[in-house]
Design a protein around this motif. Structure first.
Motif, PDB file in Angstrom:
ATOM      1  N   GLY A  22     -15.854  15.271  27.199  1.00 56.37           N
ATOM      2  CA  GLY A  22     -14.695  15.029  26.358  1.00 56.37           C
ATOM      3  C   GLY A  22     -14.975  15.137  24.872  1.00 56.37           C
ATOM      4  N   LEU A  23     -16.213  15.426  24.496  1.00 59.22           N
ATOM      5  CA  LEU A  23     -16.546  15.562  23.085  1.00 59.22           C
ATOM      6  C   LEU A  23     -16.399  17.011  22.647  1.00 59.22           C
ATOM      7  CD1 LEU A  23     -19.775  13.367  22.910  1.00 59.22           C
ATOM      8  CD2 LEU A  23     -17.471  12.745  22.208  1.00 59.22           C
ATOM      9  N   GLU A  24     -15.984  17.194  21.408  1.00 61.57           N
ATOM     10  CA  GLU A  24     -15.880  18.541  20.864  1.00 61.57           C
ATOM     11  C   GLU A  24     -17.277  19.136  20.707  1.00 61.57           C
ATOM     12  OE1 GLU A  24     -14.437  20.750  16.770  1.00 61.57           O
ATOM     13  OE2 GLU A  24     -13.876  18.675  17.139  1.00 61.57           O
ATOM     14  N   VAL A  25     -17.429  20.389  21.044  1.00 57.52           N
ATOM     15  CA  VAL A  25     -18.707  21.069  20.917  1.00 57.52           C
ATOM     16  C   VAL A  25     -18.896  21.457  19.455  1.00 57.52           C
ATOM     17  CG1 VAL A  25     -20.057  23.096  21.570  1.00 57.52           C
ATOM     18  CG2 VAL A  25     -18.650  21.931  23.263  1.00 57.52           C
ATOM     19  N   ILE A  26     -19.972  20.957  18.846  1.00 53.93           N
ATOM     20  CA  ILE A  26     -20.300  21.260  17.463  1.00 53.93           C
ATOM     21  C   ILE A  26     -21.583  22.074  17.473  1.00 53.93           C
ATOM     22  CG2 ILE A  26     -20.881  20.307  15.210  1.00 53.93           C
ATOM     23  CD1 ILE A  26     -19.301  17.791  16.063  1.00 53.93           C
ATOM     24  N   VAL A  27     -21.504  23.286  16.961  1.00 52.71           N
ATOM     25  CA  VAL A  27     -22.645  24.184  16.959  1.00 52.71           C
ATOM     26  C   VAL A  27     -23.390  24.036  15.642  1.00 52.71           C
ATOM     27  CG1 VAL A  27     -23.381  26.594  17.081  1.00 52.71           C
ATOM     28  CG2 VAL A  27     -21.480  25.797  18.490  1.00 52.71           C
ATOM     29  N   VAL A  28     -24.718  23.811  15.733  1.00 51.15           N
ATOM     30  CA  VAL A  28     -25.561  23.692  14.547  1.00 51.15           C
ATOM     31  C   VAL A  28     -26.758  24.623  14.710  1.00 51.15           C
ATOM     32  CG1 VAL A  28     -24.877  21.316  14.024  1.00 51.15           C
ATOM     33  CG2 VAL A  28     -26.834  21.731  15.499  1.00 51.15           C
ATOM     34  N   SER A  29     -27.440  24.886  13.612  1.00 49.18           N
ATOM     35  CA  SER A  29     -28.630  25.740  13.648  1.00 49.18           C
ATOM     36  C   SER A  29     -29.837  24.978  13.113  1.00 49.18           C
ATOM     37  CB  SER A  29     -28.394  27.016  12.849  1.00 49.18           C
ATOM     38  OG  SER A  29     -28.017  26.694  11.528  1.00 49.18           O
ATOM     39  N   ALA A  30     -29.948  23.719  13.485  1.00 49.32           N
ATOM     40  CA  ALA A  30     -30.999  22.850  12.966  1.00 49.32           C
ATOM     41  C   ALA A  30     -32.392  23.262  13.428  1.00 49.32           C
ATOM     42  CB  ALA A  30     -30.737  21.405  13.385  1.00 49.32           C
ATOM     43  N   ARG A  31     -32.480  23.923  14.575  1.00 45.96           N
ATOM     44  CA  ARG A  31     -33.789  24.361  15.073  1.00 45.96           C
ATOM     45  C   ARG A  31     -33.910  25.883  15.004  1.00 45.96           C
ATOM     46  NH1 ARG A  31     -35.151  21.063  20.461  1.00 45.96           N
ATOM     47  NH2 ARG A  31     -33.228  22.003  21.182  1.00 45.96           N
ATOM     48  N   ARG A  32     -33.256  26.481  14.000  1.00 45.00           N
ATOM     49  CA  ARG A  32     -33.321  27.919  13.726  1.00 45.00           C
ATOM     50  C   ARG A  32     -32.692  28.765  14.822  1.00 45.00           C
ATOM     51  NH1 ARG A  32     -34.459  29.078   8.455  1.00 45.00           N
ATOM     52  NH2 ARG A  32     -36.209  27.868   7.742  1.00 45.00           N
ATOM     53  N   ARG A  33     -31.835  28.159  15.637  1.00 48.04           N
ATOM     54  CA  ARG A  33     -31.029  28.879  16.610  1.00 48.04           C
ATOM     55  C   ARG A  33     -29.767  28.056  16.821  1.00 48.04           C
ATOM     56  NH1 ARG A  33     -35.425  26.878  19.626  1.00 48.04           N
ATOM     57  NH2 ARG A  33     -34.819  25.232  21.058  1.00 48.04           N
ATOM     58  N   GLU A  34     -28.680  28.722  17.147  1.00 46.58           N
ATOM     59  CA  GLU A  34     -27.427  28.013  17.324  1.00 46.58           C
ATOM     60  C   GLU A  34     -27.425  27.289  18.663  1.00 46.58           C
ATOM     61  OE1 GLU A  34     -24.068  30.535  16.691  1.00 46.58           O
ATOM     62  OE2 GLU A  34     -24.438  30.622  14.538  1.00 46.58           O
ATOM     63  N   GLU A  35     -27.084  25.979  18.605  1.00 44.80           N
ATOM     64  CA  GLU A  35     -27.024  25.173  19.818  1.00 44.80           C
ATOM     65  C   GLU A  35     -26.086  23.994  19.582  1.00 44.80           C
ATOM     66  OE1 GLU A  35     -30.975  23.711  20.768  1.00 44.80           O
ATOM     67  OE2 GLU A  35     -31.455  23.595  18.664  1.00 44.80           O
ATOM     68  N   ASN A  36     -25.703  23.342  20.665  1.00 47.86           N
ATOM     69  CA  ASN A  36     -24.801  22.200  20.623  1.00 47.86           C
ATOM     70  C   ASN A  36     -25.491  21.030  19.920  1.00 47.86           C
ATOM     71  OD1 ASN A  36     -23.036  20.085  21.106  1.00 47.86           O
ATOM     72  ND2 ASN A  36     -22.823  20.509  23.288  1.00 47.86           N
ATOM     73  N   LEU A  37     -24.767  20.356  19.040  1.00 49.72           N
ATOM     74  CA  LEU A  37     -25.306  19.212  18.309  1.00 49.72           C
ATOM     75  C   LEU A  37     -25.839  18.136  19.247  1.00 49.72           C
ATOM     76  CD1 LEU A  37     -25.725  17.691  15.615  1.00 49.72           C
ATOM     77  CD2 LEU A  37     -23.398  16.841  15.847  1.00 49.72           C
ATOM     78  N   GLN A  38     -25.200  17.955  20.403  1.00 49.74           N
ATOM     79  CA  GLN A  38     -25.630  16.937  21.372  1.00 49.74           C
ATOM     80  C   GLN A  38     -26.995  17.240  21.978  1.00 49.74           C
ATOM     81  OE1 GLN A  38     -23.953  14.070  22.017  1.00 49.74           O
ATOM     82  NE2 GLN A  38     -22.587  14.680  20.381  1.00 49.74           N
ATOM     83  N   ASP A  39     -27.434  18.507  21.916  1.00 46.44           N
ATOM     84  CA  ASP A  39     -28.704  18.906  22.504  1.00 46.44           C
ATOM     85  C   ASP A  39     -29.861  18.897  21.500  1.00 46.44           C
ATOM     86  OD1 ASP A  39     -27.349  19.323  24.883  1.00 46.44           O
ATOM     87  OD2 ASP A  39     -26.987  21.446  24.448  1.00 46.44           O
ATOM     88  N   VAL A  40     -29.587  18.596  20.241  1.00 45.12           N
ATOM     89  CA  VAL A  40     -30.617  18.639  19.204  1.00 45.12           C
ATOM     90  C   VAL A  40     -31.255  17.255  19.089  1.00 45.12           C
ATOM     91  CG1 VAL A  40     -31.071  19.099  16.772  1.00 45.12           C
ATOM     92  CG2 VAL A  40     -29.348  20.419  17.965  1.00 45.12           C
TER      93      VAL A  40
END
Length: 191
Positions: A22-40
């Motif tokens: 139910g959470l909005e998917v937020i894409v970030v590039s914190a680890r030099r690749r695009e991924e879901n904020l919840q997975d970082v």
């Protein structure tokens, strides 16, 4: 001994743009690749363009008012244009604009938020991915990519002290896999 009756439960369908939780998917590039904020697995705050506009963030210095434990102050030999960045009281904040390291902090405090997709604030040592100058953390400024269809946007802002800001952008598709974005801004204010 107890017995439980098991019945199938129908799962709710997630809304578009939302994950199964139910959470909005937020894409970030914190680890030099695009991924879901919840997975970082690092402490990160990501402010997208809507959140920046809603909170009235107009310059990079305003981000320090929106993110806990981040101090972005002007100072130094060049006055307010030069930054003095600290995260959790630790200096050494690396700044990146579209993945390119900014070797100097001159002018960063007055850098306006124009056509930005998101600003990511990564707390803690980021030396593994962002180099030796990121002892306190890293700030990534990510601009919007060109759209695949033609479009234009003009934004006018007026205010006290003869403020007049004009920001214009045009998205021009040049082919199936090629697009261009032209952005211009004139920001004036007396005072």
């Amino acid at each position: 001994c107890s017995t439980a009756l098991l019945q199938p439960i129908e799962a709710q369908q997630p809304a578009s743009g939302a994950s199964a939780g139910g959470l909005e998917v937020i894409v970030v590039s914190a680890r030099r690749r695009e991924e879901n904020l919840q997975d970082v697995p690092i402490s990160i705050v990501a402010l997208n363009s809507e959140a920046l506009e809603l909170r009235g963030v107009q310059q990079l210095s305003d981000v320090g008012l929106q993110v806990p434990n981040v101090v972005l102050m002007g100072g130094g030999a060049t006055g307010e244009t030069s930054g003095n960045f600290h995260m959790r009281g630790i200096p050494g904040i690396a700044t990146y604009v579209d993945g390119v390291w900014q070797s100097s902090d001159a002018g960063l405090m007055t850098m306006n938020v124009v056509e930005v997709e998101r600003i990511e604030v990564l707390r803690g040592p980021q030396g593994t991915l962002f180099g030796k100058n990121s002892t306190g953390g890293a700030i990534q400024y990510v601009t919007k990519l060109p759209a695949n269809e033609f479009g234009a946007k003009v934004e006018l802002t007026g205010g006290e002290y003869d403020r007049l800001d004009v920001v214009a952008s045009v998205d021009v598709p040049l082919g199936e896999n090629l697009a261009m974005k032209l952005t211009g801004a004139q920001l004036t204010r007396d005072g």
